[in-house]
Design an enzyme around this catalytic site. Sequence first.
Site, PDB file in Angstrom:
ATOM      1  N   SER A  53       0.841  -1.196   0.000  1.00  0.00           N
ATOM      2  CA  SER A  53       0.000   0.000   0.000  1.00  0.00           C
ATOM      3  C   SER A  53       0.871   1.239   0.000  1.00  0.00           C
ATOM      4  CB  SER A  53      -0.856  -0.020   1.272  1.00  0.00           C
ATOM      5  OG  SER A  53      -1.390   1.255   1.530  1.00  0.00           O
TER       6      SER A  53
ATOM      7  N   TYR B 135      -2.120  -0.789  10.774  1.00  0.00           N
ATOM      8  CA  TYR B 135      -2.342  -1.383   9.448  1.00  0.00           C
ATOM      9  C   TYR B 135      -1.153  -1.096   8.532  1.00  0.00           C
ATOM     10  CZ  TYR B 135      -3.730  -1.448   4.586  1.00  0.00           C
ATOM     11  OH  TYR B 135      -3.722  -1.654   3.230  1.00  0.00           O
TER      12      TYR B 135
ATOM     13  N   LYS C 138       1.953  -3.560   6.682  1.00  0.00           N
ATOM     14  CA  LYS C 138       2.377  -3.605   5.268  1.00  0.00           C
ATOM     15  C   LYS C 138       3.887  -3.420   5.173  1.00  0.00           C
ATOM     16  CE  LYS C 138      -1.555  -4.503   3.453  1.00  0.00           C
ATOM     17  NZ  LYS C 138      -1.776  -5.853   2.899  1.00  0.00           N
TER      18      LYS C 138
END
Length: 340
Positions: A125, A150, A154
């Site tokens: 991302s 989050y 990643k």
Amino acid sequence: MKILVTGGAGYIGSHTVVELAEAGYEPVIVDNFVNSQESVLAGLRAILGRDVPCYRVDCIDRAALRGVFEKEPGIGAVIHFAAFKAVGESVRKPLAYFENNTGSLLTLLEVMREFGVENLVFSSSCTVYGIPDALPVTELTPTKPASSPYGRTKQMCEDIIHDTAAAPDAHLRGILLRYFNPIGAHASARLGELPLGVPNNLVPFITQTAAGLRDKLTIFGSDYATPDGTNVRDYIHVGDLAQAHIAAVRRLLERTAPEAVETFNVGTGHGNTVLEVVHAFEQASGLKLNYVIGPRRAGDVPAIYADAIKAAQVLGFTTKTSLLDSLASAWQWQLTLADG
Ligand code: UDP
């Protein structure tokens, strides 16, 4: 050639399954359906005219994942979408995010090694860039501390893949795709985004507001240093984004990459403000959208969009769908959902 798609019943995963099948690959879905719905399989059947093999398996469950590799010999590559993806939820439940997102990757990498599967495409991302110092961001733009658990998962997963591929006896080849903001739906309106509850993301919130399911859109801040004061993002049609995975799989199977792990931005290369998206939606749908300007949302990056040159030059990947057409497809999908 079989391609295992973890999270293949999810939003980006399901569109990628369609593109894989249409490119002549045999997708095999693994999904635990905690954040996706069985109806996606019917959508896939309607588009492809056949069933796609699907295993209801959690990637963290090693025995169950091994079972899939045993039942599906000849997997040439894995595309790993399966992960938790809600930024706000990750702040409330960090341990669940670390356990699920890194744990499922670890298990997958071990099982891939056991079964001699060497090619991995990973869903990363643009959140790994944090608040960038300069725009657009290239793959060489330094990553910054992530603004949420989050985002950190990643970054950690990217590191795990690099380290695993660098081990002396490793055969792993990886492509890390850093997605910008996926929007829209399949042209057939048989597949699209299925947010559970109140959507966090801009476009489903817009389409639900236009459909009367929400009272109004709140735009999170209009005092940023951007052309109209609202945040800038790079909105990419989900079908275009799916195509990037086909290009990545091809590159892995061709074995032409000079490095074991390569990273690509997957965006359009253009930034749009929130207000531009709202006005483009009004144009695409012919409707007036009820919106208000509200306070900033904590953790929002003021502006980010991709430098898309590396993906174009190395993967031969460019986007084809305009913002207007992307929003029109999102609206068609919303209308289909309303029809039940
Ligand atoms: N946004 C907004 N109102 C909403 C949802 C999102 O103004 O109800 C804005 C948000 O501040 C950001 C952009 O829309 O600038 C895209 O947000 P989204 O959550 O879709 O993706 P993000 O870029 O945060 O991953």
